[in-house]
Design a protein around this motif. Structure first.
Motif, PDB file in Angstrom:
ATOM      1  N   ILE A  52      34.063  35.345  40.161  1.00 62.73           N
ATOM      2  CA  ILE A  52      33.009  36.211  40.686  1.00 62.73           C
ATOM      3  C   ILE A  52      33.556  37.609  40.980  1.00 62.73           C
ATOM      4  O   ILE A  52      32.900  38.624  40.704  1.00 62.73           O
ATOM      5  CB  ILE A  52      32.404  35.576  41.952  1.00 62.73           C
ATOM      6  N   GLY A  53      34.779  37.672  41.510  1.00 57.09           N
ATOM      7  CA  GLY A  53      35.402  38.969  41.775  1.00 57.09           C
ATOM      8  C   GLY A  53      35.615  39.781  40.515  1.00 57.09           C
ATOM      9  O   GLY A  53      35.456  41.011  40.521  1.00 57.09           O
ATOM     10  N   PHE A  54      35.950  39.108  39.416  1.00 61.83           N
ATOM     11  CA  PHE A  54      36.132  39.803  38.132  1.00 61.83           C
ATOM     12  C   PHE A  54      34.842  40.484  37.701  1.00 61.83           C
ATOM     13  O   PHE A  54      34.835  41.667  37.302  1.00 61.83           O
ATOM     14  CB  PHE A  54      36.604  38.817  37.064  1.00 61.83           C
ATOM     15  N   PHE A  55      33.719  39.762  37.772  1.00 59.64           N
ATOM     16  CA  PHE A  55      32.447  40.349  37.346  1.00 59.64           C
ATOM     17  C   PHE A  55      31.980  41.439  38.311  1.00 59.64           C
ATOM     18  O   PHE A  55      31.339  42.412  37.895  1.00 59.64           O
ATOM     19  CB  PHE A  55      31.380  39.254  37.205  1.00 59.64           C
ATOM     20  N   TYR A  56      32.312  41.287  39.575  1.00 58.08           N
ATOM     21  CA  TYR A  56      31.971  42.324  40.553  1.00 58.08           C
ATOM     22  C   TYR A  56      32.670  43.640  40.194  1.00 58.08           C
ATOM     23  O   TYR A  56      32.036  44.699  40.134  1.00 58.08           O
ATOM     24  CB  TYR A  56      32.380  41.861  41.951  1.00 58.08           C
ATOM     25  N   VAL A  57      33.965  43.571  39.942  1.00 58.57           N
ATOM     26  CA  VAL A  57      34.728  44.778  39.597  1.00 58.57           C
ATOM     27  C   VAL A  57      34.223  45.370  38.285  1.00 58.57           C
ATOM     28  O   VAL A  57      34.064  46.596  38.154  1.00 58.57           O
ATOM     29  CB  VAL A  57      36.226  44.440  39.510  1.00 58.57           C
ATOM     30  N   LEU A  58      33.938  44.521  37.315  1.00 57.38           N
ATOM     31  CA  LEU A  58      33.463  44.994  36.010  1.00 57.38           C
ATOM     32  C   LEU A  58      32.162  45.778  36.143  1.00 57.38           C
ATOM     33  O   LEU A  58      32.021  46.875  35.581  1.00 57.38           O
ATOM     34  CB  LEU A  58      33.279  43.806  35.074  1.00 57.38           C
ATOM     35  N   LEU A  59      31.192  45.232  36.880  1.00 58.63           N
ATOM     36  CA  LEU A  59      29.908  45.913  37.036  1.00 58.63           C
ATOM     37  C   LEU A  59      30.029  47.189  37.857  1.00 58.63           C
ATOM     38  O   LEU A  59      29.327  48.167  37.610  1.00 58.63           O
ATOM     39  CB  LEU A  59      28.889  44.957  37.663  1.00 58.63           C
ATOM     40  N   ARG A  60      30.919  47.178  38.836  1.00 55.84           N
ATOM     41  CA  ARG A  60      31.124  48.384  39.635  1.00 55.84           C
ATOM     42  C   ARG A  60      31.725  49.510  38.791  1.00 55.84           C
ATOM     43  O   ARG A  60      31.435  50.691  39.013  1.00 55.84           O
ATOM     44  CB  ARG A  60      32.043  48.075  40.816  1.00 55.84           C
ATOM     45  N   LEU A  61      32.545  49.144  37.819  1.00 56.85           N
ATOM     46  CA  LEU A  61      33.149  50.154  36.958  1.00 56.85           C
ATOM     47  C   LEU A  61      32.158  50.712  35.935  1.00 56.85           C
ATOM     48  O   LEU A  61      32.227  51.885  35.560  1.00 56.85           O
ATOM     49  CB  LEU A  61      34.359  49.567  36.231  1.00 56.85           C
ATOM     50  N   LEU A  62      31.242  49.866  35.477  1.00 53.78           N
ATOM     51  CA  LEU A  62      30.347  50.253  34.392  1.00 53.78           C
ATOM     52  C   LEU A  62      29.082  50.951  34.871  1.00 53.78           C
ATOM     53  O   LEU A  62      28.495  51.747  34.123  1.00 53.78           O
ATOM     54  CB  LEU A  62      29.963  49.022  33.568  1.00 53.78           C
ATOM     55  N   LEU A  63      28.634  50.665  36.112  1.00 60.79           N
ATOM     56  CA  LEU A  63      27.338  51.136  36.570  1.00 60.79           C
ATOM     57  C   LEU A  63      27.461  51.824  37.931  1.00 60.79           C
ATOM     58  O   LEU A  63      28.445  51.601  38.644  1.00 60.79           O
ATOM     59  CB  LEU A  63      26.359  49.953  36.682  1.00 60.79           C
ATOM     60  N   PRO A  64      26.476  52.642  38.287  1.00 62.46           N
ATOM     61  CA  PRO A  64      26.452  53.197  39.653  1.00 62.46           C
ATOM     62  C   PRO A  64      26.491  52.059  40.679  1.00 62.46           C
ATOM     63  O   PRO A  64      25.994  50.964  40.430  1.00 62.46           O
ATOM     64  CB  PRO A  64      25.115  53.948  39.701  1.00 62.46           C
TER      65      PRO A  64
ATOM     66  N   ALA B 109      24.994  51.033  43.473  1.00 61.31           N
ATOM     67  CA  ALA B 109      23.820  50.265  43.880  1.00 61.31           C
ATOM     68  C   ALA B 109      23.238  49.462  42.720  1.00 61.31           C
ATOM     69  O   ALA B 109      22.766  48.339  42.902  1.00 61.31           O
ATOM     70  CB  ALA B 109      22.754  51.193  44.466  1.00 61.31           C
ATOM     71  N   VAL B 110      23.268  50.036  41.520  1.00 64.16           N
ATOM     72  CA  VAL B 110      22.748  49.323  40.343  1.00 64.16           C
ATOM     73  C   VAL B 110      23.661  48.157  39.977  1.00 64.16           C
ATOM     74  O   VAL B 110      23.214  47.036  39.733  1.00 64.16           O
ATOM     75  CB  VAL B 110      22.596  50.286  39.154  1.00 64.16           C
ATOM     76  N   GLY B 111      24.969  48.428  39.913  1.00 60.14           N
ATOM     77  CA  GLY B 111      25.914  47.369  39.585  1.00 60.14           C
ATOM     78  C   GLY B 111      25.888  46.245  40.599  1.00 60.14           C
ATOM     79  O   GLY B 111      25.936  45.053  40.238  1.00 60.14           O
ATOM     80  N   MET B 112      25.788  46.594  41.887  1.00 64.94           N
ATOM     81  CA  MET B 112      25.727  45.579  42.935  1.00 64.94           C
ATOM     82  C   MET B 112      24.435  44.769  42.837  1.00 64.94           C
ATOM     83  O   MET B 112      24.423  43.558  43.049  1.00 64.94           O
ATOM     84  CB  MET B 112      25.832  46.246  44.295  1.00 64.94           C
ATOM     85  N   SER B 113      23.324  45.422  42.523  1.00 63.60           N
ATOM     86  CA  SER B 113      22.044  44.711  42.387  1.00 63.60           C
ATOM     87  C   SER B 113      22.097  43.708  41.249  1.00 63.60           C
ATOM     88  O   SER B 113      21.611  42.578  41.366  1.00 63.60           O
ATOM     89  CB  SER B 113      20.910  45.714  42.156  1.00 63.60           C
ATOM     90  N   MET B 114      22.683  44.123  40.126  1.00 69.07           N
ATOM     91  CA  MET B 114      22.817  43.212  38.998  1.00 69.07           C
ATOM     92  C   MET B 114      23.791  42.083  39.331  1.00 69.07           C
ATOM     93  O   MET B 114      23.573  40.921  38.975  1.00 69.07           O
ATOM     94  CB  MET B 114      23.285  43.988  37.765  1.00 69.07           C
TER      95      MET B 114
END
Length: 347
Positions: free
Chosen positions: A272-284, A286-291
């Motif tokens: 889960i931590g891996f996907f969290y970091v990945l989305l935070r890097l790719l998206l703004p 609030a958007v990455g966290m929402s996804m």
């Protein structure tokens, strides 16, 4: 790991004893004169508990052949784990006894069992080589121990409700955080590339981003399950076989080990931590966290559904009843295939 108590296979039972025990609530069935106690399996049966209860005390040989379907070789192998002994014939003309299948031996340890169940399995399976793929797809009804260390072993399994206790609070907090962040009105897509054409993301978009995260989780899970969990590791590679068994093979070997049906929180947190970091890097943020939180909720729903399909008793004729039957067939007949989230079982 203490081995489970093996049923007595050298005893004979009188027909009157079988009828009496069934009248008292036992679920005993026969194949020819071979007697089986299915009391520990009735809740797990994909056709429902009532179907087995109705057959208590009777010969199930014809039912195994079908209709509605012919039970697989793995299902028959599974049945032999509950063998009690032979039923003595009535004074009436004797039925022909059904001989024991070739894989049955006293104590229900199958011929050719290639591992020592008294020891952790993880370090043994890599030595099975070309025999591993067939062995791991012959399910058994017994708990699995993976590691020598009690501490590490405890981290490799968990009760189903722990998943809810750990991750639902995270989902609720992050959902509130993301909505509040989007409500500030400062979040924009593509702002790092251009300010003129950047797209504002309002708080009302949160539910749609959340659902998108759930959908993306289902897609990622399908791809991982289909192409990683159900790969056939090279017979010559000890480490890949061991990794396959650790990731998913253990579940197919013992599909009703209740402590291994959901993802334990400690190893889950790494993924889960891996996907969290990945989305935070790719998206703004609030958007990455929402996804991310949508995907996390999708994972929780998936894990709870998976547990229910193994231990739940859905009402016959419902969607979940068909889903349970299809999923159990995945373990006994078509182990190497899979569908998107097992959501569309064939009619």
């Amino acid at each position: 790991l203490a081995p489970p108590t093996a049923p007595a296979t050298n005893q004979s039972h009188a027909p009157a004893e079988v009828r009496q025990r069934c009248a008292q609530g036992a679920c005993l069935v026969l194949r020819g004169r071979r007697l089986y106690d299915l009391g520990g399996f009735v809740r797990l049966h994909p056709g429902g508990e009532q179907l087995l209860r109705e057959r208590a005390g009777s010969d199930v040989s014809a039912a195994l052949e079908g209709p509605p379907h012919r039970h697989s070789r793995n299902a028959r192998r599974w049945l032999e784990q509950y063998y009690l002994g032979e039923v003595r014939p009535e004074p009436a003309p004797e039925r022909q006894a059904l001989s024991a299948p070739e894989w049955v031996t006293p104590g229900w340890i199958f011929k050719g069992d290639l591992v020592d169940w008294h020891k952790p399995l993880l370090w043994q399976v890599g030595r099975l080589g070309e025999k591993y793929d067939e062995w791991v797809h012959q399910p058994v009804d017994r708990p699995i121990r993976l590691f020598h260390s009690d501490f590490i072993e405890s981290l490799s399994k968990t009760a189903w409700y722990i998943v809810l206790m750990v991750w639902i609070p995270v989902v609720l907090y992050l959902s509130w955080f993301c909505y509040a962040s989007l409500a500030q009105g400062t979040t924009r897509l593509f702002s790092s590339f251009t300010t003129e054409y950047s797209i504002p993301v309002h708080k009302y978009f949160f539910p749609f981003i959340f659902v998108l995260g759930m959908f993306l989780w289902s897609l990622v899970e399908y791809l991982i399950h289909r192409f990683l969990f159900h790969m056939k590791p090279p017979a010559s590679n000890y480490y890949l076989i061991t990794l396959h068994f650790l990731l998913h093979g253990q579940h197919h070997k013992s599909p009703f080990d209740s402590s291994r049906l959901v993802f334990p929180p400690v190893p889950a947190s790494l993924v889960i931590g891996f996907f969290y970091v990945l989305l935070r890097l790719l998206l703004p943020e609030a958007v990455g966290m929402s996804m991310f939180v949508g995907g996390l909720f999708g994972y929780v729903v998936y894990d709870m559904t998976h547990y229910y399909l193994h231990y739940g008793s859905p009402k016959k004729g419902t969607y979940l009843y068909g889903l349970k039957a299809y999923h159990v067939k995945h373990h006994f007949e078509h182990q190497k295939s899979g569908t998107l989230w097992d959501a569309f079982p064939p009619s």
